[in-house]
Design a protein around this motif. Sequence first.
Motif, PDB file in Angstrom:
ATOM      1  N   THR A  50       0.832  -1.206   0.000  1.00 41.29           N
ATOM      2  CA  THR A  50       0.000   0.000   0.000  1.00 41.29           C
ATOM      3  C   THR A  50       0.865   1.254   0.000  1.00 41.29           C
ATOM      4  O   THR A  50       0.592   2.217  -0.737  1.00 41.29           O
ATOM      5  CB  THR A  50      -0.927   0.018   1.227  1.00 41.29           C
ATOM      6  OG1 THR A  50      -1.803  -1.109   1.170  1.00 41.29           O
ATOM      7  CG2 THR A  50      -1.753   1.292   1.283  1.00 41.29           C
TER       8      THR A  50
ATOM      9  N   GLN B 278      -9.749  11.392   2.339  1.00 40.29           N
ATOM     10  CA  GLN B 278     -10.134  10.314   3.248  1.00 40.29           C
ATOM     11  C   GLN B 278     -10.902  10.775   4.473  1.00 40.29           C
ATOM     12  O   GLN B 278     -11.614   9.977   5.087  1.00 40.29           O
ATOM     13  CB  GLN B 278      -8.868   9.559   3.712  1.00 40.29           C
ATOM     14  CG  GLN B 278      -8.028   8.984   2.600  1.00 40.29           C
ATOM     15  CD  GLN B 278      -8.679   7.813   1.894  1.00 40.29           C
ATOM     16  OE1 GLN B 278      -9.864   7.553   2.034  1.00 40.29           O
ATOM     17  NE2 GLN B 278      -7.917   7.095   1.108  1.00 40.29           N
TER      18      GLN B 278
ATOM     19  N   SER C   8     -16.602   5.431  -2.586  1.00 34.79           N
ATOM     20  CA  SER C   8     -15.951   6.497  -1.825  1.00 34.79           C
ATOM     21  C   SER C   8     -16.417   7.875  -2.270  1.00 34.79           C
ATOM     22  O   SER C   8     -16.104   8.883  -1.630  1.00 34.79           O
ATOM     23  CB  SER C   8     -14.430   6.394  -1.946  1.00 34.79           C
ATOM     24  OG  SER C   8     -14.024   6.620  -3.283  1.00 34.79           O
TER      25      SER C   8
ATOM     26  N   GLY D 191     -14.174   9.353   3.114  1.00 34.41           N
ATOM     27  CA  GLY D 191     -13.513   8.191   2.532  1.00 34.41           C
ATOM     28  C   GLY D 191     -14.445   7.069   2.136  1.00 34.41           C
ATOM     29  O   GLY D 191     -14.018   5.925   1.983  1.00 34.41           O
TER      30      GLY D 191
ATOM     31  N   LEU E 236     -16.651   5.792   3.986  1.00 34.03           N
ATOM     32  CA  LEU E 236     -16.714   4.914   5.156  1.00 34.03           C
ATOM     33  C   LEU E 236     -18.094   4.266   5.274  1.00 34.03           C
ATOM     34  O   LEU E 236     -19.109   4.948   5.291  1.00 34.03           O
ATOM     35  CB  LEU E 236     -16.398   5.724   6.406  1.00 34.03           C
ATOM     36  CG  LEU E 236     -15.951   4.959   7.653  1.00 34.03           C
ATOM     37  CD1 LEU E 236     -14.706   4.142   7.370  1.00 34.03           C
ATOM     38  CD2 LEU E 236     -15.697   5.941   8.795  1.00 34.03           C
TER      39      LEU E 236
ATOM     40  N   GLU F 282     -17.190  -0.535   2.475  1.00 30.99           N
ATOM     41  CA  GLU F 282     -17.208  -1.853   3.120  1.00 30.99           C
ATOM     42  C   GLU F 282     -18.374  -2.712   2.612  1.00 30.99           C
ATOM     43  O   GLU F 282     -18.201  -3.903   2.309  1.00 30.99           O
ATOM     44  CB  GLU F 282     -17.318  -1.688   4.640  1.00 30.99           C
ATOM     45  CG  GLU F 282     -16.027  -1.264   5.330  1.00 30.99           C
ATOM     46  CD  GLU F 282     -15.730   0.221   5.194  1.00 30.99           C
ATOM     47  OE1 GLU F 282     -14.691   0.667   5.680  1.00 30.99           O
ATOM     48  OE2 GLU F 282     -16.560   0.939   4.591  1.00 30.99           O
TER      49      GLU F 282
ATOM     50  N   ARG G 133      -9.493  -2.552   4.469  1.00 37.51           N
ATOM     51  CA  ARG G 133      -9.735  -1.137   4.795  1.00 37.51           C
ATOM     52  C   ARG G 133      -8.800  -0.652   5.902  1.00 37.51           C
ATOM     53  O   ARG G 133      -8.392   0.513   5.914  1.00 37.51           O
ATOM     54  CB  ARG G 133     -11.192  -0.945   5.197  1.00 37.51           C
ATOM     55  CG  ARG G 133     -12.144  -1.079   4.042  1.00 37.51           C
ATOM     56  CD  ARG G 133     -12.063   0.115   3.118  1.00 37.51           C
ATOM     57  NE  ARG G 133     -12.849   1.231   3.629  1.00 37.51           N
ATOM     58  CZ  ARG G 133     -12.839   2.433   3.118  1.00 37.51           C
ATOM     59  NH1 ARG G 133     -12.047   2.719   2.099  1.00 37.51           N
ATOM     60  NH2 ARG G 133     -13.589   3.403   3.626  1.00 37.51           N
TER      61      ARG G 133
ATOM     62  N   THR H  75      -5.607   0.027   3.818  1.00 37.40           N
ATOM     63  CA  THR H  75      -5.622   1.052   2.767  1.00 37.40           C
ATOM     64  C   THR H  75      -6.407   2.303   3.136  1.00 37.40           C
ATOM     65  O   THR H  75      -6.419   3.260   2.348  1.00 37.40           O
ATOM     66  CB  THR H  75      -6.212   0.481   1.462  1.00 37.40           C
ATOM     67  OG1 THR H  75      -7.566   0.054   1.710  1.00 37.40           O
ATOM     68  CG2 THR H  75      -5.391  -0.706   0.974  1.00 37.40           C
ATOM     69  N   TYR H  76      -7.060   2.311   4.291  1.00 39.73           N
ATOM     70  CA  TYR H  76      -7.783   3.516   4.713  1.00 39.73           C
ATOM     71  C   TYR H  76      -7.266   4.035   6.047  1.00 39.73           C
ATOM     72  O   TYR H  76      -6.681   5.119   6.131  1.00 39.73           O
ATOM     73  CB  TYR H  76      -9.286   3.260   4.785  1.00 39.73           C
ATOM     74  CG  TYR H  76     -10.049   4.472   5.279  1.00 39.73           C
ATOM     75  CD1 TYR H  76     -10.271   5.561   4.438  1.00 39.73           C
ATOM     76  CD2 TYR H  76     -10.532   4.535   6.583  1.00 39.73           C
ATOM     77  CE1 TYR H  76     -10.951   6.683   4.888  1.00 39.73           C
ATOM     78  CE2 TYR H  76     -11.204   5.652   7.047  1.00 39.73           C
ATOM     79  CZ  TYR H  76     -11.423   6.723   6.199  1.00 39.73           C
ATOM     80  OH  TYR H  76     -12.075   7.840   6.650  1.00 39.73           O
ATOM     81  N   TRP H  77      -7.444   3.255   7.104  1.00 47.57           N
ATOM     82  CA  TRP H  77      -7.110   3.749   8.443  1.00 47.57           C
ATOM     83  C   TRP H  77      -5.617   4.010   8.598  1.00 47.57           C
ATOM     84  O   TRP H  77      -5.213   5.060   9.133  1.00 47.57           O
ATOM     85  CB  TRP H  77      -7.592   2.754   9.501  1.00 47.57           C
ATOM     86  CG  TRP H  77      -9.099   2.651   9.536  1.00 47.57           C
ATOM     87  CD1 TRP H  77      -9.863   1.634   9.054  1.00 47.57           C
ATOM     88  CD2 TRP H  77     -10.001   3.636  10.051  1.00 47.57           C
ATOM     89  NE1 TRP H  77     -11.194   1.904   9.241  1.00 47.57           N
ATOM     90  CE2 TRP H  77     -11.313   3.128   9.856  1.00 47.57           C
ATOM     91  CE3 TRP H  77      -9.848   4.881  10.662  1.00 47.57           C
ATOM     92  CZ2 TRP H  77     -12.449   3.829  10.252  1.00 47.57           C
ATOM     93  CZ3 TRP H  77     -10.982   5.583  11.054  1.00 47.57           C
ATOM     94  CH2 TRP H  77     -12.249   5.062  10.851  1.00 47.57           C
TER      95      TRP H  77
ATOM     96  N   VAL I 253      -4.685   7.084   6.500  1.00 49.28           N
ATOM     97  CA  VAL I 253      -5.053   8.331   7.190  1.00 49.28           C
ATOM     98  C   VAL I 253      -4.034   8.668   8.276  1.00 49.28           C
ATOM     99  O   VAL I 253      -3.578   9.813   8.397  1.00 49.28           O
ATOM    100  CB  VAL I 253      -6.464   8.212   7.797  1.00 49.28           C
ATOM    101  CG1 VAL I 253      -6.744   9.366   8.769  1.00 49.28           C
ATOM    102  CG2 VAL I 253      -7.519   8.202   6.706  1.00 49.28           C
TER     103      VAL I 253
END
Length: 349
Positions: free
Chosen positions: A50, A89, A278, A284, A286, A290, A316, A319-321, A324
């Motif tokens: 990532t 995000q 998204s 993002g 959220l 999902e 997630r 690649t998200y949390w 961020v």
Amino acid sequence: MALRRWRLVASALLACALLAGFLWLVDLPRLGAALRGTDLSVFALGVVVTAFGAVAWSESQRHLLAASGATLSPWRNFVVFSLGLLTKQILPMGHALGTAVVAYGVGTELDRPYVENLAPVTVTELQSLLASLCLAGVGFGYVVVTLPWTPGLRSLGSVLAVVGGGTLLLAVTLWYRRRVVGRTLLAVAALVQATVGRVSPTVYRAARPEALAAEVEKFYATVGAVAGDRQRVLLGFAWALVGWVAFSVPLVTSAAALGTTVPVAVALFVVPMAGFASLAPVPGGLGGVELVMTGLVIAVSGLDPTLAAGVTLLYRLCTYWLVVLCCGGIVAAFGTTPRAALRAVARRG
């Protein structure tokens, strides 16, 4: 200001509702047991990939900025890119704001007019979208060849065709129908002046037709300069492709970390398609991402719903949390703060 706060609150509540709905659809005890058995070394591999994907997308942006005459070092460009990625995000409709924030960040780094930065950053976003659709098409081709042709697959293929065709049509319209786009923007500006501008001097000044016409002309001139450097454009597109591949791989590693399998080609299809969620007005995507990703993983790979949900949650997290967290740390330590960037963009109307 109060309206903005209420929008943020409404967005957060919607994200919570979507996440709650996502969790309600799965067997929570089984999901918890599956996640406790995560192979952390395999999950860590997804984190590394990532990070490489973020660097690849940053390089795509850097090459297109260079084509417009804006030269940043790889590190300073990555700091500015992180600012834009963080904006995307954490804010509702962050994808639209992220482009403006990056253009502002480049201007801060180089003391360069905002509109001259906005053009190559916009082209970067469009290239990234086209790259994602190319990979989604490759992944879908694999799915069609390896799975029975069902009504669900026909629906997914139709969605992919509509989105891909719409994106190409939009790109062609924006470039080859510049006069139509310019006249449309001027008509909208006149309408805004005659309505909102009557009660807001700031909006009235920002919507002045003569100022807007000059900025539109400068925008297209910069886009023309970018398009003229074919080597940079091709390099930018290649890096965008690499970035999307890298952001798809964590779906494979997340599945492997839970002891199951998601083929790479399936990930190349699922990740870009789920990414469209998204665009929903939540930070993002959220909750929405999902739900969509889990549904696609179930439909395409046939995983058990609870296991598919576990794969999605690990993806997630990766690649998200964690993105961020890392982007926030980079921007706080080395770059312009998001608050200052957003204030500057807001002042421009």
